[in-house]
Motif scaffolding. Sequence first.
Motif, PDB file in Angstrom:
ATOM      1  N   UNK A 122      -8.768 -17.136 -37.798  1.00  0.00           N
ATOM      2  CA  UNK A 122      -7.737 -16.129 -38.046  1.00  0.00           C
ATOM      3  C   UNK A 122      -8.150 -14.781 -37.478  1.00  0.00           C
ATOM      4  N   UNK A 123      -9.417 -14.438 -37.620  1.00  0.00           N
ATOM      5  CA  UNK A 123      -9.929 -13.182 -37.068  1.00  0.00           C
ATOM      6  C   UNK A 123      -9.864 -13.193 -35.548  1.00  0.00           C
ATOM      7  N   UNK A 124     -10.113 -14.365 -34.949  1.00  0.00           N
ATOM      8  CA  UNK A 124     -10.035 -14.480 -33.488  1.00  0.00           C
ATOM      9  C   UNK A 124      -8.620 -14.219 -32.992  1.00  0.00           C
ATOM     10  N   UNK A 125      -7.622 -14.708 -33.720  1.00  0.00           N
ATOM     11  CA  UNK A 125      -6.226 -14.458 -33.341  1.00  0.00           C
ATOM     12  C   UNK A 125      -5.926 -12.963 -33.404  1.00  0.00           C
ATOM     13  N   UNK A 126      -6.368 -12.299 -34.484  1.00  0.00           N
ATOM     14  CA  UNK A 126      -6.114 -10.868 -34.614  1.00  0.00           C
ATOM     15  C   UNK A 126      -6.764 -10.051 -33.513  1.00  0.00           C
ATOM     16  N   UNK A 127      -8.019 -10.381 -33.190  1.00  0.00           N
ATOM     17  CA  UNK A 127      -8.715  -9.649 -32.123  1.00  0.00           C
ATOM     18  C   UNK A 127      -8.044  -9.900 -30.783  1.00  0.00           C
ATOM     19  N   UNK A 128      -7.626 -11.137 -30.551  1.00  0.00           N
ATOM     20  CA  UNK A 128      -6.936 -11.464 -29.299  1.00  0.00           C
ATOM     21  C   UNK A 128      -5.658 -10.640 -29.154  1.00  0.00           C
ATOM     22  N   UNK A 129      -4.912 -10.526 -30.242  1.00  0.00           N
ATOM     23  CA  UNK A 129      -3.665  -9.754 -30.198  1.00  0.00           C
ATOM     24  C   UNK A 129      -3.942  -8.295 -29.861  1.00  0.00           C
ATOM     25  N   UNK A 130      -4.966  -7.720 -30.493  1.00  0.00           N
ATOM     26  CA  UNK A 130      -5.307  -6.318 -30.240  1.00  0.00           C
ATOM     27  C   UNK A 130      -5.676  -6.109 -28.778  1.00  0.00           C
ATOM     28  N   UNK A 131      -6.405  -7.057 -28.190  1.00  0.00           N
ATOM     29  CA  UNK A 131      -6.818  -6.923 -26.790  1.00  0.00           C
ATOM     30  C   UNK A 131      -5.663  -7.169 -25.821  1.00  0.00           C
ATOM     31  N   UNK A 132      -4.744  -8.047 -26.187  1.00  0.00           N
ATOM     32  CA  UNK A 132      -3.622  -8.340 -25.283  1.00  0.00           C
ATOM     33  C   UNK A 132      -2.732  -7.117 -25.068  1.00  0.00           C
ATOM     34  N   UNK A 133      -2.603  -6.286 -26.081  1.00  0.00           N
ATOM     35  CA  UNK A 133      -1.688  -5.135 -25.969  1.00  0.00           C
ATOM     36  C   UNK A 133      -2.112  -4.159 -24.875  1.00  0.00           C
ATOM     37  N   UNK A 134      -3.345  -3.631 -24.887  1.00  0.00           N
ATOM     38  CA  UNK A 134      -3.717  -2.716 -23.792  1.00  0.00           C
ATOM     39  C   UNK A 134      -3.839  -3.420 -22.446  1.00  0.00           C
ATOM     40  N   UNK A 135      -4.120  -4.735 -22.467  1.00  0.00           N
ATOM     41  CA  UNK A 135      -4.200  -5.483 -21.206  1.00  0.00           C
ATOM     42  C   UNK A 135      -2.823  -5.873 -20.686  1.00  0.00           C
ATOM     43  N   UNK A 136      -1.782  -5.569 -21.458  1.00  0.00           N
ATOM     44  CA  UNK A 136      -0.392  -5.846 -21.091  1.00  0.00           C
ATOM     45  C   UNK A 136      -0.142  -7.326 -20.812  1.00  0.00           C
ATOM     46  N   UNK A 137      -0.738  -8.170 -21.642  1.00  0.00           N
ATOM     47  CA  UNK A 137      -0.545  -9.613 -21.482  1.00  0.00           C
ATOM     48  C   UNK A 137      -0.191 -10.253 -22.815  1.00  0.00           C
ATOM     49  N   UNK A 138       0.610  -9.544 -23.619  1.00  0.00           N
ATOM     50  CA  UNK A 138       1.009 -10.083 -24.915  1.00  0.00           C
ATOM     51  C   UNK A 138       1.840 -11.347 -24.711  1.00  0.00           C
ATOM     52  N   UNK A 139       1.370 -12.434 -25.296  1.00  0.00           N
ATOM     53  CA  UNK A 139       2.013 -13.742 -25.125  1.00  0.00           C
ATOM     54  C   UNK A 139       1.704 -14.544 -26.385  1.00  0.00           C
ATOM     55  N   UNK A 140       2.673 -14.759 -27.294  1.00  0.00           N
ATOM     56  CA  UNK A 140       2.403 -15.392 -28.588  1.00  0.00           C
ATOM     57  C   UNK A 140       1.583 -16.681 -28.532  1.00  0.00           C
TER      58      UNK A 140
END
Length: 374
Positions: free
Chosen positions: A102-120
């Motif tokens: 669950x923590x890995x999902x949260x960290x991934x989401x935080x990193x996807x935003x500035x990298x502009x690659x948000x993808x559920x």
Amino acid sequence: MFLSWFSSFLPPALSTRPKEWVRAALGASLGILLSALLCRQLFGSEITLQLIGPLGASAILLFAVPSGPLAQPWSIVGSYFTATLVALAMVHFFSPSVTSASLAVGISLVLMCPLRCLHPPGGAVALCVMLGGPSTLDMGVMLLYPVLLNALCLLGCALLYNNLTRVRYPKSHVSASTDLHHTQDPPPQQRVGITSGDLDQALAEMGAFVDVTREDLELIIRATEKNALRRSMGDIQAGQIMSRDVQCATPETTLKQALRMLKHHHLKTLPVLDEERQLVGIASLSDLIGHPLGAGRRTILRRLGLGRDQLLQQVMSSPVTCVDSSTHVVELIPLLSGEGLHCLPVLEQGELVGVVTQTDVIAALHRDLIMHLG
């Protein structure tokens, strides 16, 4: 009361048609099948089955909503890559568990935003990597190969299938309007009503993620404004306001003759018809005069046809932007105001029946305004 409350949970009906549903469903099925077959061939069935889950969600995005920001190429590739690295790092420091996953999902989401690659589906990738069992964890960083293979294979299928079925993918950024006059003024159609700055401010005030590209949102707003204007202006069509006694030339008309016609009739453009009365080009005053910057007197005289008889077929513009006699005046305005056109030839069954000029549109708008005020 209960039914009203319950209906609030139901989303509005989709604006797409069943034909589009079938197109997207077929593409998603083919994309997942090809990706799974290739992954199984290279990495085995066990790895394939453990990593196939996120592909289902990605396929729906890439084939059903290909214009959305979550479905663009960098979104899927970047999210899969980021989520895999985060999950492998978490495994390195913590034992696989629901909590660490669950923590890995949260960290991934935080990193996807500035990298502009948000993808559920990237969140599902992180879960699959961490909870997939020894077969996935034993691969270590090499697990990036099957993960990225799945992403790239599905992306390749989406690129091919969507464009073959006439759905533009990826979504390209809308280019800025052409600056015909090379000034800092915005285009005429953007000087009133909602501006790009207004849209930027509204998005900033929302402060939340909007699942539509900024370009698409602006297009939707512009289309809404146009439809509202069409409704308020009634049924004013090109055939009603066009000039019917059209002065025309032929490809063999000389520039000197064309200039004489323009001057005599106080025109800025001449439609050019061939021997079969088919529209083959249009010659404007700027085409005839040209812009010989730095040229000598001989070049200017040649441009004017005084040095030798040049023909319209050498300077006319082709192909020509035309409209049908049933085209609504709202469709004419952006062509005449934003694309630098002085007149629009009106065709019926391929035959020239009239032209609509900027003056014709202004007169129609003036009359419509008077009728509304009256």
